[in-house]
Design an enzyme around this catalytic site. Structure first.
Site, short mmCIF file in Angstrom:
data_model
loop_
_atom_site.label_atom_id
_atom_site.label_comp_id
_atom_site.label_asym_id
_atom_site.label_seq_id
_atom_site.Cartn_x
_atom_site.Cartn_y
_atom_site.Cartn_z
N ASP A 198 0.86 -1.34 0.08
CA ASP A 198 0.16 -0.04 -0.07
C ASP A 198 1.01 1.23 0.00
OD1 ASP A 198 -2.43 1.70 0.57
OD2 ASP A 198 -1.51 2.03 2.57
N ASP A 205 -0.46 5.20 0.44
CA ASP A 205 -0.60 6.18 1.51
C ASP A 205 -0.83 5.62 3.14
OD1 ASP A 205 -1.13 8.40 -0.09
OD2 ASP A 205 -2.70 7.37 -0.85
N ASP A 238 -1.42 -0.38 6.14
CA ASP A 238 -1.84 0.23 7.44
C ASP A 238 -2.98 0.16 7.81
OD1 ASP A 238 -2.02 2.12 5.39
OD2 ASP A 238 -2.87 3.58 6.83
#
Length: 334
Positions: A15, A17, A213
């Site tokens: 991922d 961001d 995240d």
């Protein structure tokens, strides 16, 4: 060389961001970790739910932060959304695009015709985030969806992490159209499978590892796709979110940041960790330290394993000693 979490995986899906960067800043440990993945010859795919940027812009952004990347290594939810449309519509079909120029380009690339007005008789609507979206764009999409157009959302992220904090994401605007149409979109990005499946296929991967995240997108996407995952604590979700999460959003490993990829698998795995003991009694999850060198993240892994084996959802967490109390405070659980 000692064994690391990277061993046994032929492609790592990152991922972006909140995992590799936050806005214009790399997260701690990202540079050394990604460089090591490349050095070991493991394939890299950057899988982002952000549909507002073309793949080349993602490459340029990563390069500006000191990371080397190629367009083939980038998989965006705009690409996945366009691919879903191409699978379901004849070539030349008109698609009303709510989103950025990058999304328009992806729709055109798969042989469909991007339009912006309900009057153009679109047979589908595709929705991705753009800072230029206006009420008119949402109104045109609403009319098309209510008239029966196929609705594809690039992603359902309600928030987007930036260096300034969380801001509204595409999912917030998807919720608006959901409320106005009483319809549900097909979702191309995480946690649904199209984006991740596309990324793994492009790398020729057989043993992927997802790193992210967010529990509700990155980790839930990995669970849906049947692949192992590493959660990093550099973005949206917290240790408390992890401990209390539902079974369909549970990672296999957790680390402070991407340097967890370079640790031994057992060090970052959710499970009983040396130096900590946890037990559930009378509806309370209790933590005790049994070795002086034990750290707070090891406590979190132990707590998760103990609680998940018995139940799910929120639980009262107590410390059996001062060391455990300090660890719970560090984790935001006290």
């Amino acid at each position: 060389m000692s064994r690391t979490l990277l061993d046994g995986h032929d492609v790592v899906l990152f991922d972006l961001d909140g995992t590799v960067y936050r806005g214009g800043e790399l997260v701690p440990g990202a540079l050394e970790a990604v460089r090591e993945v490349h050095r070991r010859g493991v394939q890299v795919r950057y899988v982002t739910n952000n549909a507002s940027k073309p793949d080349q812009a993602v490459v340029d952004h990563l390069a500006g932060l000191g990371l080397t990347a190629e367009r083939a290594e980038v998989s965006t939810s705009a690409q996945a959304g366009a691919a879903v449309l191409a699978e379901k519509l004849p070539a030349g079909s008109r698609v009303l695009v709510v989103g950025s120029a990058a999304l328009v380009s992806e729709v055109d690339r798969v042989g469909l015709v991007p339009v912006s007005d309900f009057a153009d008789d679109p047979v589908a609507v595709v929705q991705g985030l753009s800072t230029e979206i206006a009420y008119r764009d949402l109104a045109e999409a609403c009319l098309a969806i209510r008239a029966g157009a196929l609705w594809v959302a690039c992603n359902g992220d309600r928030t987007l992490p930036t260096e300034r904090g969380l801001v509204p994401g595409n999912g917030a605007l998807v919720d608006l159209l959901r409320s106005a149409t009483d319809q549900e979109p097909l979702v191309a990005g995480k946690p649904e499978r199209p984006l991740l499946d596309r990324a793994v296929r492009s790398a020729g991967g057989r043993s992927p590892l997802m790193v992210g995240d967010r529990l509700d997108t990155d980790i839930a996407g990995a669970v849906n796709a049947g692949m192992p995952s590493l959660m990093v604590l550099t973005g949206v979700n917290t240790p408390a979110d992890l401990l209390f999460t539902a079974p369909d959003m549970r990672p296999d490993h957790v680390a402070a940041d991407l340097r967890g990829l370079l640790q031994a698998p057992e060090e970052v795995a959710i499970g009983a960790q040396p130096g900590w003991q946890a037990r559930v009694a009378d509806g309370v999850l209790e933590l005790a330290r049994s070795a002086p060198e034990a750290d707070a993240l090891a406590a979190l892994r132990t707590l998760c394993a103990t609680w998940w084996a018995t139940s799910s959802g929120p639980v009262e967490v107590r410390a059996a000693d001062e060391h455990a109390k300090a660890a719970l405070h560090e984790l935001g659980l006290a």
